[in-house]
Design an enzyme around this catalytic site. Sequence first.
Site, PDB file in Angstrom:
ATOM      1  N   LYS A 141     -13.234  -7.631  -7.908  1.00 51.22           N
ATOM      2  CA  LYS A 141     -13.706  -7.969  -6.570  1.00 51.22           C
ATOM      3  C   LYS A 141     -15.172  -8.350  -6.675  1.00 51.22           C
ATOM      4  O   LYS A 141     -15.992  -7.579  -7.208  1.00 51.22           O
ATOM      5  CB  LYS A 141     -13.534  -6.780  -5.614  1.00 51.22           C
ATOM      6  CG  LYS A 141     -12.090  -6.546  -5.197  1.00 51.22           C
ATOM      7  CD  LYS A 141     -11.946  -5.434  -4.193  1.00 51.22           C
ATOM      8  CE  LYS A 141     -10.466  -5.223  -3.843  1.00 51.22           C
ATOM      9  NZ  LYS A 141     -10.246  -3.936  -3.163  1.00 51.22           N
TER      10      LYS A 141
ATOM     11  N   LYS B 123       0.858  -1.182   0.000  1.00 49.58           N
ATOM     12  CA  LYS B 123       0.000   0.000   0.000  1.00 49.58           C
ATOM     13  C   LYS B 123       0.892   1.230   0.000  1.00 49.58           C
ATOM     14  O   LYS B 123       1.923   1.261   0.703  1.00 49.58           O
ATOM     15  CB  LYS B 123      -0.888   0.004   1.244  1.00 49.58           C
ATOM     16  CG  LYS B 123      -1.936  -1.103   1.241  1.00 49.58           C
ATOM     17  CD  LYS B 123      -2.987  -0.854   0.170  1.00 49.58           C
ATOM     18  CE  LYS B 123      -4.141  -1.831   0.306  1.00 49.58           C
ATOM     19  NZ  LYS B 123      -5.173  -1.607  -0.713  1.00 49.58           N
TER      20      LYS B 123
ATOM     21  N   GLY C 235      -9.164  -8.467  -2.701  1.00 46.12           N
ATOM     22  CA  GLY C 235      -9.739  -8.861  -1.410  1.00 46.12           C
ATOM     23  C   GLY C 235     -10.255  -7.665  -0.644  1.00 46.12           C
ATOM     24  O   GLY C 235      -9.867  -6.518  -0.904  1.00 46.12           O
TER      25      GLY C 235
END
Length: 375
Positions: A267, A167, A295
């Site tokens: 997703k 991230k 996810g």
Amino acid sequence: MKDLKLESLYLREIELPLKAPFVTSFGTSLKRRILVVRITDAEGAVGYGECTAPEEPFYNHETTDTAWSIISDFIAPLLIKNPIGTAADVSDALAAIRGNRMAIGGVESAVWDLEAKKANTPLWRHLGGTREQIDCGVSIGLQISPEVLLEKVTREVESGYQRIKLKIKPGQDIELVRVIRGNFPHIKLSVDANSAYRLDRDVHIFEELDEFGLLMIEQPLAAGDLVDHAKLQKLIKTSICLDESITSLRDAEHALELGSCRIINVKLGRVGGHSEAKAIQSFASENNVPVWCGGMLESGIGRAHNIAMSTLPGFSLPGDVSASARYWAEDIVEPPVTVSSEGRIKSPDGPGIGYNVNEPMVERLTVRRETIPLK
Ligand code: OSB
Ligand code: MG
């Protein structure tokens, strides 16, 4: 099978503490408030789904509470008004609802599990999946220092995960990638910004990131901004992958037409369930665009659905589907999801999602419940 007769929808909110906080550019997750959807039919079959809406409207507009209200006030009544014959009919029956796809996906996926169980077939085969095992990567949140991040990455690489995703956010980007790339020159490495950057301000960041041989840069800019993503993709070598921007097949078509990305993260919740996910992966495949399964810090139910979806032929890159034990002290499914030392999950043999839901545990964790008739 064209004759499902849905009987009841059982909605439960469970509270599940994460083993470690998960930090992204939009906030910190300490525990999940997860909606578990259980649907029964007239013959006593049972299907499970998980609504992936987060606690707060920071990833997209949906939350645990908005999804609850959409399911109870609108999805259940529409399923009574428009009776479905098969799981593939659910998204059409609910097409009047704008957005709120995570709410829809939680219900739609439960009907797919129910239908696969009635056919005594693993869900992954029932969906048309072809992979006996799926390739796994991990998504690693922002850490307190590059050193701590390096420790985490090292542990995941040593466990066998095939792709590491970091991230990033403004101020925590180039340095993190430099440290990880310096220590692991050859791994499949990607970054995910969750929309934290702006084209007018941040192009130089992406030009610098371009030098690290990343597999992709995920969702650098705002969700609605396919045009700016297309401009950015023209300026850099690294493939852009879209996550938040892709809520439907139509979005995927627009993104590829504009050149906004070269990879798509699918997703299940964000796109409203298995039917839409199948359509997106099939369209992407026809256009030689790889997709992978993202996810949302799912419990074992959502994770099992993600595994099933990841067996579809278009899912050619490792997903963010990883072991239960990375998230939870104890998962609500048995056995928990495990990953081999080669970074793979075996597609389960049992009918439906192929993992047993630990009902007593779900009961113990339940903080809110509602039973809604579907006939
Ligand atoms: O953008 O992919 C994302 C988690 C919550 C919300 C958004 C995202 C994520 C992840 C974690 O990256 C994926 C996972 O491990 O479940
Ligand atoms: Mg993402």
